[in-house]
Design an enzyme around this catalytic site. Structure first.
Site, PDB file in Angstrom:
ATOM      1  N   ASP A  88      -1.152  -0.548   5.951  1.00 34.25           N
ATOM      2  CA  ASP A  88      -1.230   0.066   7.268  1.00 34.25           C
ATOM      3  C   ASP A  88      -2.549  -0.264   7.957  1.00 34.25           C
ATOM      4  O   ASP A  88      -2.829   0.213   9.036  1.00 34.25           O
ATOM      5  CB  ASP A  88      -1.017   1.576   7.193  1.00 34.25           C
ATOM      6  CG  ASP A  88      -2.058   2.254   6.327  1.00 34.25           C
ATOM      7  OD1 ASP A  88      -2.900   1.544   5.747  1.00 34.25           O
ATOM      8  OD2 ASP A  88      -2.029   3.493   6.219  1.00 34.25           O
ATOM      9  N   ASP A 146      -7.419  -1.260   3.984  1.00 37.80           N
ATOM     10  CA  ASP A 146      -6.881  -2.432   3.304  1.00 37.80           C
ATOM     11  C   ASP A 146      -6.950  -3.720   4.115  1.00 37.80           C
ATOM     12  O   ASP A 146      -6.309  -4.706   3.772  1.00 37.80           O
ATOM     13  CB  ASP A 146      -5.475  -2.188   2.757  1.00 37.80           C
ATOM     14  CG  ASP A 146      -4.539  -1.631   3.791  1.00 37.80           C
ATOM     15  OD1 ASP A 146      -4.804  -1.850   4.973  1.00 37.80           O
ATOM     16  OD2 ASP A 146      -3.551  -0.987   3.414  1.00 37.80           O
ATOM     17  N   ASP A 182       0.871  -1.152   0.000  1.00 37.76           N
ATOM     18  CA  ASP A 182       0.000   0.000   0.000  1.00 37.76           C
ATOM     19  C   ASP A 182       0.924   1.222   0.000  1.00 37.76           C
ATOM     20  O   ASP A 182       2.083   1.114   0.386  1.00 37.76           O
ATOM     21  CB  ASP A 182      -0.837  -0.068   1.284  1.00 37.76           C
ATOM     22  CG  ASP A 182      -1.756   1.104   1.433  1.00 37.76           C
ATOM     23  OD1 ASP A 182      -2.403   1.457   0.438  1.00 37.76           O
ATOM     24  OD2 ASP A 182      -1.836   1.657   2.543  1.00 37.76           O
TER      25      ASP A 182
END
Ligand code: ADP
Ligand code: MG
Length: 633
Positions: A525, A529, A332
């Site tokens: 993080d 996600d 990410d």
């Protein structure tokens, strides 16, 4: 050493001395001169044998009654009783003695690495100093509730998560993050439990119950880690279930078949019954699989310990095992590759005062945990009166809509503007752009910039070096920013302007492009996600020092958000697996060699003992090597 271990040690000493005396008496021929020499020596040798082996015999007996035959106690009991029956008294007693020495050794080693891990994880607070009506009371951390004030003196552990009300200090977060440089903390900052307060007195307002605090969450993870078995461990326990009966029947065949064949062939010469039975017994002792059964879980245990020492929480041996073969690493952007701390670098095309735009943005973001939201609130800097915000809605991957002082405000990216029908004016600066619309009409945008995290580039380089094939970045951010960051750190591929759902489908696409054995890693993080974290073979979360969602959804947590730790984690995994394979190879080779020699009659009971106990000790020592964290080169 524990009490139990000391007791075994005393038994070992007594038995060794007795056995040594008896062996000297035998060598000098004194035993033979005693009346009823055969029975007397049997009786005398039985003393050291029983001193050292009574508990094994008892366990073997219990095993037989419960129908759990063919475990290692059973093997030892049969082998030693058999030796006595064949008048090989010394060997019988010695096998038991060495077996116990090996067991003691192993239990000390296991205890040591367990203690190592719990030392590393020695973060459980014993008490909290609660402030009650101006005075301090020592209470159980469990009894402190949200909103209570606690005081932490220098040298004490921070027992609960909270916010510092007053005081400046530095914190030792080594147990949590593996980072040995103390971190400073001051009034107004958030503090997490498990670190040690070093210099000043801190007054803290508790923000989480003990059960929800970082320290409890981490302890839970560590305690559950060893229950998730790796493939190698599962393989070994299955292997032992087949292997042990096979060698037992092998030993039986070895003891019975050759003499029977000889009888049938009427051959007059060759070894007798007793010789073959003894060979069968030797075979049994050699083939005991304890070295493998013990050393493999111990290696993983030590590997997880090493990882936690480095500030990497691995939630199970299975994940540690999978890390080694990482071929695809997906990242990410915000908060993972970049710092996730945005600096406001300008307000453009505003229809109102800059101040007002920033204020509305901060108010709209009052409840989001997205790094953009956190940074906008920080930039605004003043207290936010949440009672002025209504109808708050966070659209994942787009932004926020809310009613502030009665006016509808939308704060987010171009997609959000399109959704509410506002005409976004594009920005010609590179950076992340937060568009704002008031009552459905465009009001300007805030340009924010996020720096690349220290170590990201280095980490990506190292990952390439240790054999990770694809390094892919997925981001919901604009194309220009995403591609610039990906190029800067050296990704092999990048996909931008993704919705959280698109990230899942991108990862799924990548999953089809690899073999089952290869590992796909997702590093995020935990914000927007979590679904991807669970979908990947191994989900790695950054920002454990904050985001609960991350700790929960991930399989591996990098405690200090440093991507370089990912490299360390993979190296620990590789080292652990290497040790596991070394142990398997070592044990099988030595055992097979001795088994062959034993069957042919070249190896006697003494060899057997050394093959069994020696291999076990070597394998255990080797496993303990996994406790050392390898250096990144
Ligand atoms: P990434 O972490 O890869 O940047 P996210 O899915 O977290 O992706 O966010 C994607 C984009 O959605 C962000 O770049 C931002 O433009 C927008 N966004 C998401 N949440 C917010 C928010 N709370 N405030 C403003 N913009 C947001
Ligand atoms: Mg994100």
């Amino acid at each position: 050493m524990t009490k139990k271990q000391k007791k075994v040690l005393i038994r070992i000493i007594i038995s060794t001395v007795l056995l040594a005396v008896l062996m000297i008496l035998e060598k000098t021929g004194i035993l033979e001169k005693l009346p009823f020499s055969r029975w007397t020596s049997l009786g005398l040798f039985l003393i050291p044998y029983l001193v050292i082996g009574y508990d094994i015999l008892k366990k073997a007996g219990k095993g037989i009654i419960k129908g759990r035959m063919l475990d290692e106690c059973f093997l030892m009991a049969v082998a030693t009783i058999g030796a006595f029956a064949l008048s090989e008294y010394e060997e019988g007693a010695a096998v038991m003695l060495f077996y116990q020495i090996g067991e003691l050794f192993q239990s000390v080693a296991v205890g040591k690495s367990r203690k190592n891990i719990s030392d590393l994880m020695d973060i459980r607070p014993d008490y909290a100093n609660k402030e009650v009506d101006g005075s301090i009371e020592k209470v159980d951390p469990d009894e402190v509730s949200i909103g209570d004030i606690i005081v932490v003196q220098p040298g004490e552990k921070v027992p609960l998560d909270g916010k510092v009300l007053s005081g400046n200090s530095s914190l030792d977060t080594k147990a949590l993050t593996g980072e040995s440089v103390p971190r400073s903390i001051k009034e107004g900052e958030e503090i997490i439990s498990g670190c040690i307060n070093l210099t000043g007195v801190l007054r803290i307002e508790v923000t989480k119950e003990f059960g929800e605090s970082t320290v409890s969450k981490i302890l839970e993870l560590v305690e559950n880690a060893s229950s998730r078995k790796s493939k190698s461990e599962n393989f070994i326990s299955k292997f032992a279930r087949v292997y042990t009966p096979v060698v037992c029947f092998g030993a039986l065949a070895l003891a019975i078949l050759p003499p029977v064949i000889r009888l049938l062939m009427h051959a007059a010469e060759g070894p007798m019954w007793s010789t073959w039975v003894l060979r069968g017994l030797t075979f049994l002792v050699i083939s005991c699989p304890c070295a493998l059964v013990i050393s493999i879980p111990l290696s993983f245990f030590a590997g997880i310990g090493a990882a936690s020492h480095a500030g990497i929480l691995v939630k199970g041996s299975n994940y540690l095992e999978r890390l080694a073969n990482t071929q695809i690493a997906v990242f990410d952007k915000t908060g993972t590759i970049t710092k996730g701390e945005f600096e406001v670098s300008g307000v453009h095309h505003n229809e109102r005062e800059d101040e007002e735009i920033l204020r509305l943005a901060a108010y709209a973001e009052c409840a989001s945990s997205h790094p953009i939201a956190v940074s906008l609130r920080k930039h605004y800097g003043k207290e936010i009166d949440r009672s002025l915000v209504e109808d708050y809605e966070e659209i994942s991957g787009e932004g926020i809509t809310a009613k502030i002082e009665g006016k509808t405000v939308a704060v987010g990216n171009e997609k959000l503007m399109r959704r509410i029908g506002a005409e976004a004016i594009p920005c010609n600066h590179v950076g992340t752009i937060v568009h704002i619309a008031i009552e459905g009409s465009y009001a300007g945008h805030i340009l924010i910039a996020d720096g690349i995290k220290e170590g990201s580039k280095e980490a990506i380089e190292h990952l390439k070096k240790i054999g990770v094939r694809d390094l892919v970045m997925l981001t919901g951010d604009a194309k220009s920013v995403g591609e610039a960051v990906a190029k800067e750190v050296g990704m092999t591929d990048v996909h931008t302007e993704l919705m959280p759902g698109d990230k899942v489908s991108e990862v799924e696409k990548l999953m089809t492009g690899k073999t089952v054995k290869e590992t796909l890693l997702f590093v995020g993080d935990g914000i927007n996600d979590a679904p991807v974290l669970t979908r990947a073979d191994v989900g790695v979360a950054m920002g454990a020092l904050g985001s609960d969602a991350a700790i929960e959804a991930a399989d591996v947590v990098l405690m200090d958000d440093d991507l370089r730790k990912l490299v360390t984690g993979i190296q620990i995994s590789k080292k652990t697996l290497r040790i596991v394979y070394e142990n398997i190879a070592l044990a099988l080779l030595i055992k097979l060699a001795c088994l062959g020699l034993g069957a042919l009659g070249f190896a006697n009971m003494w060899w057997a003992i050394f093959a069994d106990v020696g291999v076990m000790i070597l394998a255990v020592c080797n496993s303990i090597r996994a406790l050392r964290v390898p250096k990144i080169k």
